[in-house]
Design a protein around this motif. Structure first.
Motif, PDB file in Angstrom:
ATOM      1  N   MET A   9      18.814 -40.196 -38.443  1.00  0.00           N
ATOM      2  CA  MET A   9      17.579 -39.883 -37.631  1.00  0.00           C
ATOM      3  C   MET A   9      18.207 -40.737 -36.522  1.00  0.00           C
ATOM      4  SD  MET A   9      13.807 -40.336 -38.296  1.00  0.00           S
ATOM      5  CE  MET A   9      12.406 -39.578 -36.951  1.00  0.00           C
ATOM      6  N   GLY A  10      17.951 -40.124 -35.245  1.00  0.00           N
ATOM      7  CA  GLY A  10      18.097 -41.109 -34.016  1.00  0.00           C
ATOM      8  C   GLY A  10      18.039 -40.346 -32.656  1.00  0.00           C
ATOM      9  N   TYR A  11      18.338 -40.590 -31.709  1.00  0.00           N
ATOM     10  CA  TYR A  11      17.957 -39.965 -30.450  1.00  0.00           C
ATOM     11  C   TYR A  11      19.230 -39.352 -29.868  1.00  0.00           C
ATOM     12  CZ  TYR A  11      13.760 -42.727 -30.717  1.00  0.00           C
ATOM     13  OH  TYR A  11      12.558 -43.179 -30.865  1.00  0.00           O
ATOM     14  N   ILE A  12      19.052 -38.492 -29.075  1.00  0.00           N
ATOM     15  CA  ILE A  12      20.082 -37.600 -28.669  1.00  0.00           C
ATOM     16  C   ILE A  12      21.239 -38.377 -27.752  1.00  0.00           C
ATOM     17  CG2 ILE A  12      18.672 -36.585 -26.381  1.00  0.00           C
ATOM     18  CD1 ILE A  12      21.150 -34.886 -28.791  1.00  0.00           C
ATOM     19  N   ASN A  13      20.960 -39.228 -27.002  1.00  0.00           N
ATOM     20  CA  ASN A  13      21.761 -40.055 -25.869  1.00  0.00           C
ATOM     21  C   ASN A  13      22.959 -40.299 -26.640  1.00  0.00           C
ATOM     22  OD1 ASN A  13      20.589 -39.057 -23.732  1.00  0.00           O
ATOM     23  ND2 ASN A  13      19.840 -40.954 -23.194  1.00  0.00           N
TER      24      ASN A  13
ATOM     25  N   ILE B 100      16.713 -35.473 -34.769  1.00  0.00           N
ATOM     26  CA  ILE B 100      16.734 -35.961 -33.493  1.00  0.00           C
ATOM     27  C   ILE B 100      15.595 -35.522 -32.743  1.00  0.00           C
ATOM     28  CG2 ILE B 100      18.314 -35.899 -31.410  1.00  0.00           C
ATOM     29  CD1 ILE B 100      20.487 -35.322 -33.150  1.00  0.00           C
ATOM     30  N   PRO B 101      14.640 -36.469 -32.757  1.00  0.00           N
ATOM     31  CA  PRO B 101      13.131 -36.021 -32.243  1.00  0.00           C
ATOM     32  C   PRO B 101      13.111 -35.741 -30.960  1.00  0.00           C
ATOM     33  CG  PRO B 101      13.228 -38.215 -33.669  1.00  0.00           C
ATOM     34  CD  PRO B 101      14.561 -37.870 -33.196  1.00  0.00           C
ATOM     35  N   ASP B 102      14.230 -36.345 -29.881  1.00  0.00           N
ATOM     36  CA  ASP B 102      13.945 -35.898 -28.657  1.00  0.00           C
ATOM     37  C   ASP B 102      14.979 -35.011 -28.293  1.00  0.00           C
ATOM     38  OD1 ASP B 102      16.198 -37.519 -29.102  1.00  0.00           O
ATOM     39  OD2 ASP B 102      16.138 -38.468 -26.817  1.00  0.00           O
ATOM     40  N   PHE B 103      15.419 -34.145 -29.273  1.00  0.00           N
ATOM     41  CA  PHE B 103      16.240 -32.871 -29.160  1.00  0.00           C
ATOM     42  C   PHE B 103      15.537 -31.735 -28.563  1.00  0.00           C
ATOM     43  CE2 PHE B 103      18.940 -29.317 -30.065  1.00  0.00           C
ATOM     44  CZ  PHE B 103      20.255 -29.651 -29.781  1.00  0.00           C
ATOM     45  N   PRO B 104      15.719 -31.189 -27.373  1.00  0.00           N
ATOM     46  CA  PRO B 104      15.054 -29.909 -26.856  1.00  0.00           C
ATOM     47  C   PRO B 104      15.220 -28.798 -27.953  1.00  0.00           C
ATOM     48  CG  PRO B 104      16.723 -30.686 -25.268  1.00  0.00           C
ATOM     49  CD  PRO B 104      16.931 -31.351 -26.398  1.00  0.00           C
ATOM     50  N   PRO B 105      14.377 -28.170 -28.396  1.00  0.00           N
ATOM     51  CA  PRO B 105      14.543 -26.931 -29.016  1.00  0.00           C
ATOM     52  C   PRO B 105      15.089 -26.014 -28.400  1.00  0.00           C
ATOM     53  CG  PRO B 105      12.128 -27.624 -29.533  1.00  0.00           C
ATOM     54  CD  PRO B 105      12.900 -28.521 -28.444  1.00  0.00           C
ATOM     55  N   ILE B 106      14.744 -25.834 -27.119  1.00  0.00           N
ATOM     56  CA  ILE B 106      15.462 -24.663 -26.055  1.00  0.00           C
ATOM     57  C   ILE B 106      17.089 -24.813 -26.129  1.00  0.00           C
ATOM     58  CG2 ILE B 106      15.247 -25.911 -23.907  1.00  0.00           C
ATOM     59  CD1 ILE B 106      14.127 -23.443 -23.028  1.00  0.00           C
ATOM     60  N   GLU B 107      17.543 -26.018 -26.449  1.00  0.00           N
ATOM     61  CA  GLU B 107      18.743 -26.079 -26.355  1.00  0.00           C
ATOM     62  C   GLU B 107      19.693 -25.963 -27.647  1.00  0.00           C
ATOM     63  OE1 GLU B 107      21.048 -27.122 -23.939  1.00  0.00           O
ATOM     64  OE2 GLU B 107      19.552 -27.383 -22.404  1.00  0.00           O
ATOM     65  N   PHE B 108      18.952 -25.852 -28.905  1.00  0.00           N
ATOM     66  CA  PHE B 108      19.313 -25.564 -30.205  1.00  0.00           C
ATOM     67  C   PHE B 108      20.264 -24.547 -30.265  1.00  0.00           C
ATOM     68  CE2 PHE B 108      18.938 -24.598 -34.700  1.00  0.00           C
ATOM     69  CZ  PHE B 108      19.253 -25.653 -35.197  1.00  0.00           C
ATOM     70  N   GLU B 109      20.076 -23.426 -29.692  1.00  0.00           N
ATOM     71  CA  GLU B 109      21.204 -22.290 -29.824  1.00  0.00           C
ATOM     72  C   GLU B 109      22.626 -22.719 -29.535  1.00  0.00           C
ATOM     73  OE1 GLU B 109      21.283 -18.316 -27.522  1.00  0.00           O
ATOM     74  OE2 GLU B 109      19.499 -18.629 -28.745  1.00  0.00           O
ATOM     75  N   ASN B 110      22.699 -23.671 -28.458  1.00  0.00           N
ATOM     76  CA  ASN B 110      23.990 -24.059 -28.046  1.00  0.00           C
ATOM     77  C   ASN B 110      24.825 -24.912 -28.977  1.00  0.00           C
ATOM     78  OD1 ASN B 110      23.373 -22.868 -25.461  1.00  0.00           O
ATOM     79  ND2 ASN B 110      22.610 -24.800 -24.919  1.00  0.00           N
ATOM     80  N   TYR B 111      23.686 -25.579 -30.002  1.00  0.00           N
ATOM     81  CA  TYR B 111      24.436 -26.461 -31.012  1.00  0.00           C
ATOM     82  C   TYR B 111      24.660 -25.910 -32.300  1.00  0.00           C
ATOM     83  CZ  TYR B 111      24.346 -29.796 -27.121  1.00  0.00           C
ATOM     84  OH  TYR B 111      24.462 -30.450 -25.773  1.00  0.00           O
ATOM     85  N   GLN B 112      23.932 -24.782 -32.492  1.00  0.00           N
ATOM     86  CA  GLN B 112      23.485 -24.281 -33.973  1.00  0.00           C
ATOM     87  C   GLN B 112      24.890 -24.141 -34.705  1.00  0.00           C
ATOM     88  OE1 GLN B 112      20.771 -21.255 -34.131  1.00  0.00           O
ATOM     89  NE2 GLN B 112      20.271 -21.429 -36.344  1.00  0.00           N
ATOM     90  N   LYS B 113      25.946 -23.439 -34.145  1.00  0.00           N
ATOM     91  CA  LYS B 113      27.034 -22.985 -34.741  1.00  0.00           C
ATOM     92  C   LYS B 113      27.812 -24.351 -35.145  1.00  0.00           C
ATOM     93  CE  LYS B 113      27.648 -18.511 -32.742  1.00  0.00           C
ATOM     94  NZ  LYS B 113      28.281 -17.636 -31.774  1.00  0.00           N
ATOM     95  N   ILE B 114      27.780 -25.405 -34.294  1.00  0.00           N
ATOM     96  CA  ILE B 114      28.408 -26.576 -34.806  1.00  0.00           C
ATOM     97  C   ILE B 114      28.033 -27.110 -36.016  1.00  0.00           C
ATOM     98  CG2 ILE B 114      29.285 -28.960 -33.995  1.00  0.00           C
ATOM     99  CD1 ILE B 114      29.030 -27.965 -30.915  1.00  0.00           C
ATOM    100  N   LEU B 115      26.386 -27.119 -36.032  1.00  0.00           N
ATOM    101  CA  LEU B 115      25.888 -27.532 -37.042  1.00  0.00           C
ATOM    102  C   LEU B 115      26.311 -26.821 -38.310  1.00  0.00           C
ATOM    103  CD1 LEU B 115      22.508 -28.308 -35.688  1.00  0.00           C
ATOM    104  CD2 LEU B 115      23.572 -29.898 -36.463  1.00  0.00           C
ATOM    105  N   GLU B 116      26.341 -25.405 -38.319  1.00  0.00           N
ATOM    106  CA  GLU B 116      26.606 -24.602 -39.422  1.00  0.00           C
ATOM    107  C   GLU B 116      27.818 -24.677 -39.768  1.00  0.00           C
ATOM    108  OE1 GLU B 116      25.657 -20.887 -37.871  1.00  0.00           O
ATOM    109  OE2 GLU B 116      23.511 -21.088 -38.417  1.00  0.00           O
ATOM    110  N   LYS B 117      28.843 -24.997 -39.102  1.00  0.00           N
ATOM    111  CA  LYS B 117      30.409 -25.370 -38.914  1.00  0.00           C
ATOM    112  C   LYS B 117      30.436 -26.524 -40.130  1.00  0.00           C
ATOM    113  CE  LYS B 117      34.584 -26.435 -36.810  1.00  0.00           C
ATOM    114  NZ  LYS B 117      35.298 -26.735 -35.547  1.00  0.00           N
ATOM    115  N   TYR B 118      29.678 -27.475 -40.196  1.00  0.00           N
ATOM    116  CA  TYR B 118      29.675 -28.655 -40.862  1.00  0.00           C
ATOM    117  C   TYR B 118      28.741 -28.830 -41.895  1.00  0.00           C
ATOM    118  CZ  TYR B 118      33.276 -29.926 -37.421  1.00  0.00           C
ATOM    119  OH  TYR B 118      34.605 -30.031 -36.538  1.00  0.00           O
ATOM    120  N   ASN B 119      28.057 -27.576 -42.053  1.00  0.00           N
ATOM    121  CA  ASN B 119      27.026 -27.624 -43.207  1.00  0.00           C
ATOM    122  C   ASN B 119      25.907 -28.594 -42.926  1.00  0.00           C
ATOM    123  OD1 ASN B 119      26.103 -26.322 -45.561  1.00  0.00           O
ATOM    124  ND2 ASN B 119      27.237 -27.554 -47.010  1.00  0.00           N
TER     125      ASN B 119
END
Length: 243
Positions: free
Chosen positions: A84-88, A112-131
């Motif tokens: 758990m942490g901050y995005i910067n 990551i509490p300050d992660f904007p949901p609108i940006e999630f799509e741009n990072y979702q594949k990376i998260l899935e790649k690393y399970n």
């Protein structure tokens, strides 16, 4: 059985204590744990966890050091570890590089509490790649439509903040019946974990009547900061919730 999730900040009381705390949390019967990555401006956190961030940074804790510590016990830890942490700091580390290190360190998810949901799509594949699971937070002010939306983006669990305050706020409303009932009435795909303000077995039982589990942070971190005999005290504390 309701799930108990314990949060603590990496790098306290001393830099090298993180590994032992992780083992104690697992051995004492918690179902999962969140490890806070110290940051210089933890705006969503109350005074106790802010103090923990400050001490951890003074002790020299960094994301790289935390990953190194996690790798040293990767094969010994069987319960989920969530960072758990901050995005910067995560973006400074490099998002994919960070996710790769998580995967290699036995981490199962991120908050990551300050992660904007609108940006999630741009990072979702990376998260899935690393399970890696990713958990969003909701509050009593979050609309039903928004809760369902954030649940659809989340995996692992949905973090339901007990009240609209910072962590550890003594005025947080733990028995918020309307809010907890509203969450329970929605068709959510993830388990709901309630956090902020849980200090005792009674608190834990209250907030988990209509939820899948509870998250304890400030009360646990306070023991690490205030007690010389913290090892015995944290074991006793977890046992007191789980008994």
């Amino acid at each position: 059985m309701k799930k108990l999730n314990i949060y603590f900040t990496a790098g306290i009381p001393q830099l090298e204590d993180t590994v032992e705390i992780i083992k104690i949390i697992q051995d004492s019967g918690a179902d999962m744990m969140e490890i806070g990555m110290p940051y210089s401006d933890p705006v969503a956190d109350g005074p106790v966890i802010q103090q923990a961030h400050e001490r951890a940074l003074k002790n020299g804790m960094t994301i790289s050091t935390l990953f190194s510590q996690l790798k040293s016990i990767k094969n010994e830890i069987k319960i989920p570890i969530i960072l758990m942490g901050y995005i910067n700091p995560v973006l400074s580390f490099g998002f994919e590089n960070f996710c790769r290190e998580c995967s290699e360190s036995g981490v199962s998810g991120l908050i990551i509490p300050d992660f904007p949901p609108i940006e999630f799509e741009n990072y979702q594949k990376i998260l899935e790649k690393y399970n890696l699971n990713f958990t969003f937070l909701v509050t009593p002010e979050t609309s039903n439509k928004r809760i369902v939306y954030l649940d659809s983006l989340s995996s692992g669990f949905l973090y339901a903040v007990s009240s609209s305050s910072t962590t550890g706020n003594g005025t947080s409303v733990l028995k918020n019946e309307d809010y907890l009932s509203r969450l329970a009435s929605l068709s959510l795909k993830n388990p709901v974990m309630i956090g902020f303000g849980i200090k005792s077995k009674e608190d834990f039982e209250n907030v988990t009547e209509k939820a899948d589990g509870g998250i304890i942070g400030t009360a646990f971190v306070n023991i690490l900061l205030q007690n010389r005999d913290w090892k015995k005290n944290v074991i006793d504390f977890i046992h007191s919730i789980k008994e």
